[in-house]
Design a protein around this motif. Sequence first.
Motif, PDB file in Angstrom:
ATOM      1  N   GLN A  79       0.833  -1.164  -0.054  1.00  0.00           N
ATOM      2  CA  GLN A  79      -0.050  -0.039  -0.090  1.00  0.00           C
ATOM      3  C   GLN A  79       0.883   1.102   0.132  1.00  0.00           C
ATOM      4  N   SER A  80       0.533   2.187  -0.894  1.00  0.00           N
ATOM      5  CA  SER A  80       1.111   3.510  -0.969  1.00  0.00           C
ATOM      6  C   SER A  80       0.733   4.260  -0.056  1.00  0.00           C
ATOM      7  N   SER A  81       1.461   5.250   0.554  1.00  0.00           N
ATOM      8  CA  SER A  81       0.965   6.031   1.878  1.00  0.00           C
ATOM      9  C   SER A  81       0.804   7.459   1.526  1.00  0.00           C
ATOM     10  N   VAL A 102       5.635  11.366 -17.352  1.00  0.00           N
ATOM     11  CA  VAL A 102       5.228  10.271 -17.871  1.00  0.00           C
ATOM     12  C   VAL A 102       5.503   8.904 -16.917  1.00  0.00           C
ATOM     13  N   GLU A 103       4.236   8.390 -16.588  1.00  0.00           N
ATOM     14  CA  GLU A 103       4.064   7.294 -15.884  1.00  0.00           C
ATOM     15  C   GLU A 103       3.273   6.130 -16.294  1.00  0.00           C
ATOM     16  N   ASP A 104       4.075   5.089 -15.607  1.00  0.00           N
ATOM     17  CA  ASP A 104       3.267   3.510 -16.091  1.00  0.00           C
ATOM     18  C   ASP A 104       2.073   3.216 -15.632  1.00  0.00           C
ATOM     19  N   ILE A 105       1.772   3.675 -14.547  1.00  0.00           N
ATOM     20  CA  ILE A 105       0.516   3.028 -13.690  1.00  0.00           C
ATOM     21  C   ILE A 105       0.281   4.047 -12.620  1.00  0.00           C
ATOM     22  N   ILE A 106      -1.080   4.489 -12.616  1.00  0.00           N
ATOM     23  CA  ILE A 106      -1.652   5.065 -11.254  1.00  0.00           C
ATOM     24  C   ILE A 106      -2.690   4.267 -10.637  1.00  0.00           C
ATOM     25  N   ASP A 107      -2.161   3.776  -9.347  1.00  0.00           N
ATOM     26  CA  ASP A 107      -2.847   2.893  -8.471  1.00  0.00           C
ATOM     27  C   ASP A 107      -3.785   3.901  -7.638  1.00  0.00           C
ATOM     28  N   SER A 108      -3.358   4.065  -6.347  1.00  0.00           N
ATOM     29  CA  SER A 108      -3.936   4.973  -5.322  1.00  0.00           C
ATOM     30  C   SER A 108      -3.906   6.293  -5.668  1.00  0.00           C
ATOM     31  N   GLY A 109      -3.090   6.759  -6.596  1.00  0.00           N
ATOM     32  CA  GLY A 109      -2.919   8.116  -7.070  1.00  0.00           C
ATOM     33  C   GLY A 109      -1.877   9.229  -6.057  1.00  0.00           C
ATOM     34  N   LEU A 110      -1.502   8.379  -5.003  1.00  0.00           N
ATOM     35  CA  LEU A 110      -1.000   9.148  -3.932  1.00  0.00           C
ATOM     36  C   LEU A 110       0.508   9.827  -4.560  1.00  0.00           C
ATOM     37  N   THR A 111       1.332   8.654  -4.939  1.00  0.00           N
ATOM     38  CA  THR A 111       2.544   9.183  -5.342  1.00  0.00           C
ATOM     39  C   THR A 111       2.495  10.378  -6.495  1.00  0.00           C
ATOM     40  N   LEU A 112       1.681  10.132  -7.439  1.00  0.00           N
ATOM     41  CA  LEU A 112       1.669  10.942  -8.384  1.00  0.00           C
ATOM     42  C   LEU A 112       1.069  12.278  -8.008  1.00  0.00           C
ATOM     43  N   ARG A 134      -4.277   3.092 -15.675  1.00  0.00           N
ATOM     44  CA  ARG A 134      -4.953   3.687 -14.332  1.00  0.00           C
ATOM     45  C   ARG A 134      -5.851   2.813 -13.861  1.00  0.00           C
ATOM     46  N   LYS A 135      -6.007   2.702 -12.440  1.00  0.00           N
ATOM     47  CA  LYS A 135      -7.052   1.836 -11.666  1.00  0.00           C
ATOM     48  C   LYS A 135      -7.994   2.444 -11.155  1.00  0.00           C
ATOM     49  N   PRO A 136      -9.048   2.937 -11.910  1.00  0.00           N
ATOM     50  CA  PRO A 136     -10.148   3.873 -11.245  1.00  0.00           C
ATOM     51  C   PRO A 136     -10.589   3.223  -9.953  1.00  0.00           C
ATOM     52  N   ASN A 154      -8.694  -3.507 -10.751  1.00  0.00           N
ATOM     53  CA  ASN A 154      -7.864  -3.581  -9.610  1.00  0.00           C
ATOM     54  C   ASN A 154      -7.164  -4.616  -9.437  1.00  0.00           C
ATOM     55  N   ALA A 155      -6.289  -5.075 -10.421  1.00  0.00           N
ATOM     56  CA  ALA A 155      -5.448  -6.364 -10.123  1.00  0.00           C
ATOM     57  C   ALA A 155      -3.959  -5.906 -10.697  1.00  0.00           C
ATOM     58  N   PHE A 156      -2.925  -6.606  -9.957  1.00  0.00           N
ATOM     59  CA  PHE A 156      -1.593  -6.477  -9.991  1.00  0.00           C
ATOM     60  C   PHE A 156      -1.063  -7.129 -11.681  1.00  0.00           C
ATOM     61  N   VAL A 157      -0.539  -5.926 -12.223  1.00  0.00           N
ATOM     62  CA  VAL A 157      -0.179  -6.468 -13.627  1.00  0.00           C
ATOM     63  C   VAL A 157       1.457  -5.947 -13.864  1.00  0.00           C
ATOM     64  N   VAL A 158       1.836  -6.797 -14.791  1.00  0.00           N
ATOM     65  CA  VAL A 158       3.173  -6.837 -15.299  1.00  0.00           C
ATOM     66  C   VAL A 158       3.529  -6.441 -16.688  1.00  0.00           C
ATOM     67  N   LEU A 162       6.736  -2.802 -16.101  1.00  0.00           N
ATOM     68  CA  LEU A 162       6.003  -3.120 -14.804  1.00  0.00           C
ATOM     69  C   LEU A 162       6.682  -4.168 -14.208  1.00  0.00           C
ATOM     70  N   ASP A 163       7.097  -4.257 -12.978  1.00  0.00           N
ATOM     71  CA  ASP A 163       7.624  -5.637 -12.500  1.00  0.00           C
ATOM     72  C   ASP A 163       6.907  -6.151 -11.204  1.00  0.00           C
ATOM     73  N   PHE A 164       7.395  -7.579 -10.901  1.00  0.00           N
ATOM     74  CA  PHE A 164       7.087  -8.021  -9.895  1.00  0.00           C
ATOM     75  C   PHE A 164       8.271  -8.533  -9.245  1.00  0.00           C
TER      76      PHE A 164
HETATM   77  P1  5GP Z   1       0.306   4.907  -6.118  1.00  0.00           P
HETATM   78  O1  5GP Z   1       0.786   5.864  -5.377  1.00  0.00           O
HETATM   79  O2  5GP Z   1      -0.609   5.501  -7.588  1.00  0.00           O
HETATM   80  O3  5GP Z   1      -0.700   3.984  -5.513  1.00  0.00           O
HETATM   81  O4  5GP Z   1       1.299   3.993  -6.878  1.00  0.00           O
HETATM   82  C1  5GP Z   1       1.785   3.771  -8.074  1.00  0.00           C
HETATM   83  C2  5GP Z   1       2.884   3.044  -8.204  1.00  0.00           C
HETATM   84  O5  5GP Z   1       2.835   1.660  -7.700  1.00  0.00           O
HETATM   85  C3  5GP Z   1       3.436   2.810  -9.857  1.00  0.00           C
HETATM   86  O6  5GP Z   1       4.256   3.543 -10.045  1.00  0.00           O
HETATM   87  C4  5GP Z   1       4.043   1.336  -9.675  1.00  0.00           C
HETATM   88  O7  5GP Z   1       5.390   1.235  -9.121  1.00  0.00           O
HETATM   89  C5  5GP Z   1       3.183   0.798  -8.490  1.00  0.00           C
HETATM   90  N1  5GP Z   1       2.077  -0.069  -8.953  1.00  0.00           N
HETATM   91  C6  5GP Z   1       0.612  -0.129  -8.808  1.00  0.00           C
HETATM   92  N2  5GP Z   1       0.067  -0.813  -9.426  1.00  0.00           N
HETATM   93  C7  5GP Z   1       0.820  -1.654  -9.884  1.00  0.00           C
HETATM   94  C8  5GP Z   1       0.675  -3.016 -10.677  1.00  0.00           C
HETATM   95  O8  5GP Z   1      -0.442  -3.456 -10.605  1.00  0.00           O
HETATM   96  N3  5GP Z   1       1.910  -3.620 -11.014  1.00  0.00           N
HETATM   97  C9  5GP Z   1       2.907  -3.020 -10.661  1.00  0.00           C
HETATM   98  N4  5GP Z   1       3.883  -3.735 -11.211  1.00  0.00           N
HETATM   99  N5  5GP Z   1       3.494  -2.056 -10.182  1.00  0.00           N
HETATM  100  C10 5GP Z   1       2.257  -1.289  -9.680  1.00  0.00           C
END
Ligand code: 5GP
Length: 183
Positions: A79-81, A102-112, A134-136, A154-158, A162-164
């Motif tokens: 979880q991003s804080s 330029v971002e790969d993915i926005i999850d919670s949106g907190l980082t961006l 983006r994961k709405p 809302n699933a974990f993608v690679v 994008l890594d795991f």
């Molecule tokens: P946020 O602050 O939006 O929650 O975090 C965004 C960051 O979390 C992304 O830049 C990425 O590094 C990581 N992240 C969020 N969701 C995924 C996902 O589904 N797969 C991967 N590989 N990274 C993710």
Amino acid sequence: MEFSDVENDIAEVLYTEQEIHAKIAELSRRIEVDYAGEKVLLVGVLRGAVMVMADLARELTIPIEMDWMAVSSYGSGTQSSGVVRILKDLDTDLHGRHVLIVEDIIDSGLTLSWLRGNLESRGAASVEICALLRKPEAAKVVVDVKYEGFQIPNAFVVGYGLDFAEQYRNLRGIAVLAPHVYA
Ligand code: 5GP
């Protein structure tokens, strides 16, 4: 690396390399119109955005500069804080610059959300966001993403950067990781 090289680790294929490239071309055409006559500074967020940045930069027909930031988000587990630490800062003075993050993915949106505020506070003329995914459903804060590629569940993608655990970044497409991989 192709989907077939990691087929046992993948639950579902989301986007092929061709679909990603078509989307990046579509976004590029909009960016070219919006920034006509300006020199935009693309700010890539390491490490996930490396592939998007490389393809977007080459697709664009307007002059650009590129710079990179690395940030880490403090939080519990996955979880991003929203509390962000800069691991690698920009080398560019942002004063008066038109910045496109330029971002790969926005999850919670907190980082961006934090990053945009940080770059705006450095005197940039404008700060906009281009995110491939983006994961709405996962949003904790509203982030205005001007150039958005795909909305995903809302699933974990690679794949495609994008890594795991630092794996799968070199997968050409984007896929949902099979739960047994991280179980
Ligand atoms: P946020 O602050 O939006 O929650 O975090 C965004 C960051 O979390 C992304 O830049 C990425 O590094 C990581 N992240 C969020 N969701 C995924 C996902 O589904 N797969 C991967 N590989 N990274 C993710």
